[in-house]
Write a protein that holds these residues in place. Sequence first.
Motif, short mmCIF file in Angstrom:
data_model
loop_
_atom_site.label_atom_id
_atom_site.label_comp_id
_atom_site.label_asym_id
_atom_site.label_seq_id
_atom_site.Cartn_x
_atom_site.Cartn_y
_atom_site.Cartn_z
N TYR A 56 -5.42 -23.71 -11.96
CA TYR A 56 -4.88 -24.81 -11.18
C TYR A 56 -4.19 -25.77 -12.14
CZ TYR A 56 -8.38 -22.85 -8.06
OH TYR A 56 -9.13 -21.99 -7.32
N PRO A 57 -2.97 -25.44 -12.56
CA PRO A 57 -2.32 -26.25 -13.59
C PRO A 57 -2.02 -27.65 -13.11
CG PRO A 57 -0.77 -24.69 -12.64
CD PRO A 57 -2.13 -24.33 -12.10
N VAL A 86 -5.59 -47.93 -15.30
CA VAL A 86 -4.59 -47.66 -14.26
C VAL A 86 -3.56 -48.79 -14.17
CG1 VAL A 86 -6.13 -46.22 -12.91
CG2 VAL A 86 -6.05 -48.66 -12.43
N ASN A 87 -3.46 -49.60 -15.21
CA ASN A 87 -2.47 -50.68 -15.28
C ASN A 87 -2.58 -51.63 -14.10
OD1 ASN A 87 -1.45 -49.53 -17.62
ND2 ASN A 87 -0.01 -48.26 -16.50
N ASN A 88 -3.81 -51.87 -13.64
CA ASN A 88 -4.07 -52.82 -12.55
C ASN A 88 -3.37 -52.45 -11.26
OD1 ASN A 88 -5.71 -54.65 -14.12
ND2 ASN A 88 -3.85 -55.24 -15.18
N THR A 89 -2.96 -51.22 -11.07
CA THR A 89 -2.26 -50.80 -9.87
C THR A 89 -3.05 -49.69 -9.20
OG1 THR A 89 -0.16 -51.30 -10.97
CG2 THR A 89 -0.06 -50.01 -8.94
N PRO A 90 -3.66 -49.95 -8.04
CA PRO A 90 -4.40 -48.88 -7.35
C PRO A 90 -3.55 -47.65 -7.09
CG PRO A 90 -4.91 -51.01 -6.38
CD PRO A 90 -3.79 -51.24 -7.36
N GLN A 91 -2.28 -47.84 -6.74
CA GLN A 91 -1.41 -46.70 -6.45
C GLN A 91 -1.20 -45.82 -7.69
OE1 GLN A 91 -0.80 -49.83 -5.41
NE2 GLN A 91 -1.24 -49.49 -3.24
N LYS A 92 -1.28 -46.44 -8.87
CA LYS A 92 -1.14 -45.67 -10.11
C LYS A 92 -2.31 -44.70 -10.25
CE LYS A 92 0.67 -45.14 -14.39
NZ LYS A 92 -0.24 -44.19 -15.04
N LEU A 93 -3.51 -45.14 -9.88
CA LEU A 93 -4.67 -44.25 -9.93
C LEU A 93 -4.47 -43.10 -8.95
CD1 LEU A 93 -7.52 -43.48 -10.80
CD2 LEU A 93 -8.40 -45.02 -9.05
N ALA A 94 -3.95 -43.39 -7.77
CA ALA A 94 -3.70 -42.34 -6.77
C ALA A 94 -2.73 -41.30 -7.31
CB ALA A 94 -3.18 -42.95 -5.47
N ARG A 95 -1.68 -41.76 -8.01
CA ARG A 95 -0.71 -40.82 -8.58
C ARG A 95 -1.34 -39.99 -9.69
NH1 ARG A 95 2.78 -45.29 -8.24
NH2 ARG A 95 2.76 -45.57 -10.50
N GLU A 96 -2.18 -40.62 -10.50
CA GLU A 96 -2.82 -39.88 -11.60
C GLU A 96 -3.76 -38.80 -11.04
OE1 GLU A 96 -3.99 -41.45 -15.17
OE2 GLU A 96 -2.02 -42.36 -15.43
N LEU A 97 -4.50 -39.14 -10.00
CA LEU A 97 -5.37 -38.14 -9.38
C LEU A 97 -4.56 -37.01 -8.78
CD1 LEU A 97 -8.30 -39.95 -7.51
CD2 LEU A 97 -8.47 -37.98 -9.03
N ARG A 98 -3.44 -37.34 -8.16
CA ARG A 98 -2.59 -36.30 -7.57
C ARG A 98 -2.02 -35.39 -8.65
NH1 ARG A 98 1.65 -36.90 -2.57
NH2 ARG A 98 2.24 -34.68 -2.50
N ALA A 99 -1.59 -35.96 -9.76
CA ALA A 99 -1.00 -35.16 -10.84
C ALA A 99 -1.99 -34.13 -11.36
CB ALA A 99 -0.53 -36.07 -11.98
N GLY A 100 -3.27 -34.50 -11.41
CA GLY A 100 -4.27 -33.59 -11.96
C GLY A 100 -4.91 -32.66 -10.94
N MET A 101 -4.98 -33.09 -9.67
CA MET A 101 -5.77 -32.35 -8.68
C MET A 101 -4.94 -31.67 -7.60
SD MET A 101 -8.65 -32.89 -10.02
CE MET A 101 -9.50 -31.88 -8.81
N PHE A 147 -5.90 -28.37 -4.57
CA PHE A 147 -5.84 -28.65 -3.12
C PHE A 147 -4.76 -27.83 -2.45
CE2 PHE A 147 -8.42 -32.18 -4.36
CZ PHE A 147 -9.09 -32.60 -3.22
N LYS A 148 -3.59 -27.74 -3.08
CA LYS A 148 -2.47 -27.02 -2.48
C LYS A 148 -2.78 -25.54 -2.32
CE LYS A 148 1.70 -28.22 -3.66
NZ LYS A 148 2.95 -28.38 -4.43
N THR A 149 -3.46 -24.96 -3.31
CA THR A 149 -3.81 -23.53 -3.24
C THR A 149 -4.63 -23.22 -1.99
OG1 THR A 149 -3.77 -23.32 -5.64
CG2 THR A 149 -5.01 -21.66 -4.44
N SER A 174 0.85 -27.31 1.35
CA SER A 174 1.57 -28.54 0.98
C SER A 174 1.44 -29.65 2.00
CB SER A 174 3.05 -28.23 0.76
OG SER A 174 3.21 -27.31 -0.30
N ASP A 175 1.48 -29.32 3.30
CA ASP A 175 1.44 -30.37 4.32
C ASP A 175 0.15 -31.17 4.25
OD1 ASP A 175 3.92 -29.61 5.17
OD2 ASP A 175 3.21 -28.46 6.90
N ILE A 176 -0.97 -30.48 4.13
CA ILE A 176 -2.26 -31.17 4.07
C ILE A 176 -2.40 -31.93 2.75
CG2 ILE A 176 -4.77 -30.86 4.04
CD1 ILE A 176 -3.40 -30.61 6.80
N VAL A 177 -1.87 -31.35 1.68
CA VAL A 177 -1.91 -32.05 0.39
C VAL A 177 -1.21 -33.40 0.51
CG1 VAL A 177 -0.88 -32.06 -1.93
CG2 VAL A 177 -2.16 -30.07 -1.15
N ASN A 178 -0.05 -33.43 1.15
CA ASN A 178 0.65 -34.70 1.34
C ASN A 178 -0.19 -35.68 2.16
OD1 ASN A 178 2.94 -33.93 -0.11
ND2 ASN A 178 3.90 -33.01 1.68
#
Length: 361
Positions: free
Chosen positions: A13-14, A298-313, A317-319, A323-327
């Motif tokens: 899961y790269p 996360v540079n004091n930005t909650p959305q930044k944490l969400a993006r970091e989690l998405r980049a790694g995870m 989830f997509k596998t 894609s639709d549910i991942v979004n």
Amino acid sequence: MSNNNATSVPEAYPMNGGDGTYSYTKNSSYQRAAANVAKTLIDEAIAEKLDIEDFSSASSNAFRIADLGCSVGPNTFACVQNIMEAVKQKYGSQMPDFHVFFNDHAANDFNTLFASLPPERHYSAAGVPGSFHGRLFPEASLHFAHSSYATHWLSKLPEEVTNKNSPAWNKGKIYYTTSPDQVFNAFAAQFRTDMAIFLEARAKELAAGGMMVLIMQTIPDGIHHSRIPTGIMFDFLGSILMEIAKEGLISEEEVDSFNIPVYTTTPNEMAELVERNGSFSIVKMESTSPWLKVGHIVNNTPQKLARELRAGMEGVFKTHFGSDIVNQVFDRLNDKSGQLINQLESSHRQGTQLFLALKRK
């Protein structure tokens, strides 16, 4: 994905490739902070324990470094540069050529990795596709192996956690954080199997006197998994999936058959696994705390944490869900990220990263 054992190909899961909004390249500041915390410890371990005499009779004037689970950068380049600088300090005028091997699953975005290699680098670079849960290099060919935030990924999900007839069936959850002991034990057993194979492979590949540094998430003894950041984040993602299931967008069975193949070890467990392997001496083992300031990470930005989690995870989830549910999952995570930050602020963050420096006997 490739592995020397053709009958058992590890799951892959790269991290998100490319350099887009949700790419690992642009969303891996936590991993960078974790590596920065370890820099001084790496410097000290190399200065005090790297046995350069064992390399003086090498047939070629080369010092070979492998970064295992390198992903797409830029963190891997910073880690390699730190290692090289520490080795240069140790060697002085007897400096060898550096050969660096970047390893990850074949599904990793090696194109982005090599397109972004530092132009002023002072090393030869090569990609080594394949799982580190098995042999990757010739015997005694490496002088330094490094892996940061990769070995917590299991080679596969324990089968019993998605088996309805097993006492370890993890119904309604995607991680073992608040699950029965049988579920946790299944994850722990898989990790011990994987790490035994990992250490055996590295023992063959590292030259005598060579070193390996592992930087990994850990849980302090006596702290429950539900109190550390990893457990909180995965539980939060699980609650979002169950929310989507209750709305009928996916079935609860789809959630029941999904688990995140990640395990958080303890310092004592790693020490026991290294001792059982018998090929390494522990140069240094220390718990560090890169999570102490969640807002800073996360540079004091909650959305930044969400993006970091998405980049790694996102890959895992997509596998499973597509894609639709991942979004759906990560859009909702973005909307709720303030709640997640609040939970993380009250989590136990002291000593949740393990630095482990090993020397090949």
